[in-house]
Each structure stands twice: as structure tokens, then as C-alpha cells.
Design a protein around this motif. Structure first.
Motif, PDB file in Angstrom:
ATOM      1  N   LYS A 180     -77.046  -4.092  48.874  1.00  0.00           N
ATOM      2  CA  LYS A 180     -77.510  -5.468  49.097  1.00  0.00           C
ATOM      3  C   LYS A 180     -78.673  -5.551  49.994  1.00  0.00           C
ATOM      4  N   LEU A 181     -79.687  -6.241  49.650  1.00  0.00           N
ATOM      5  CA  LEU A 181     -80.926  -6.454  50.330  1.00  0.00           C
ATOM      6  C   LEU A 181     -80.639  -7.262  51.590  1.00  0.00           C
ATOM      7  N   ASN A 182     -80.805  -6.506  52.744  1.00  0.00           N
ATOM      8  CA  ASN A 182     -80.583  -7.071  53.928  1.00  0.00           C
ATOM      9  C   ASN A 182     -81.950  -7.856  54.856  1.00  0.00           C
ATOM     10  N   ASP A 183     -83.014  -7.120  54.520  1.00  0.00           N
ATOM     11  CA  ASP A 183     -84.307  -7.663  54.886  1.00  0.00           C
ATOM     12  C   ASP A 183     -85.314  -6.936  54.100  1.00  0.00           C
ATOM     13  N   GLU A 184     -86.560  -7.480  54.175  1.00  0.00           N
ATOM     14  CA  GLU A 184     -87.729  -6.904  53.589  1.00  0.00           C
ATOM     15  C   GLU A 184     -89.000  -7.245  54.297  1.00  0.00           C
ATOM     16  N   ARG A 185     -89.682  -6.283  54.783  1.00  0.00           N
ATOM     17  CA  ARG A 185     -91.059  -6.606  55.255  1.00  0.00           C
ATOM     18  C   ARG A 185     -92.318  -5.760  54.739  1.00  0.00           C
ATOM     19  N   VAL A 186     -93.353  -6.290  55.064  1.00  0.00           N
ATOM     20  CA  VAL A 186     -94.621  -5.645  54.510  1.00  0.00           C
ATOM     21  C   VAL A 186     -95.490  -5.378  55.737  1.00  0.00           C
TER      22      VAL A 186
END
Length: 85
Positions: free
Chosen positions: A67-73
Motif C-alpha cells: 500500500k502506498l503510504n506517502d509519496e514525495r518529490v
């Protein structure tokens, strides 16, 4: 004396990583196969965070077992923070 040394050895059956950082070459397409290997790994628990670093211009499938918990660029880099389902 051997029994003292043996008592200091970590039991790998009970060892679970808190974090796993995946950073293959961006164009390698290793992400899905590495995540497949981690799926059934005994060192990965329900609370383990798997961090995948990749180019913000590319993407990969995470499968139904993560499961994708967080995404940052950050600049040209994207980090995905995944956990087991």
C-alpha cells in the motif's frame, strides 16, 4: 566460553527491518521484481516501511500486497513509502 558467544548472536528468525531503502538505477525496471522478492521475505513485517527512490518521470506498479503510504518529490527524484497490506 562458546555458550557466551552463542548467546550474543542475534536470532535472525526474530529480526525484522523497520525500513528498507530501494535505489536501483532509475531506468533499470528492477522495482517490481525487488518488491516481489520482499513480499514473502521474513525480514519484512507489517510495520516495515519500504522506501523506493526513482525518477519523478517514471513509475512502477506496487502490486496488491503493498500500500502506498506517502509519496514525495525532491527535484528530479520521487520517493514512495510503502507498507505491506
Amino acid at each position: 566460553e562458546n555458550s557466551n558467544k552463542e548467546s550474543k548472536v542475534i536470532s535472525y528468525k526474530e529480526f525484522i527491518f523497520d525500513f528498507v531503502y530501494i535505489d536501483p538505477p532509475y531506468q533499470s525496471n528492477y522495482y517490481e521484481s525487488v518488491l516481489d522478492l520482499l513480499r514473502d521475505n521474513k525480514f519484512i513485517g507489517q510495520k516495515t516501511t519500504i522506501i523506493c527512490e526513482h525518477s519523478k518521470y517514471s513509475d512502477f506498479k506496487i502490486g496488491n500486497y503493498m500500500k502506498l503510504n506517502d509519496e514525495r518529490v525532491y527535484g528530479q527524484t520521487k520517493l514512495k513509502f510503502l507498507v505491506k497490506v
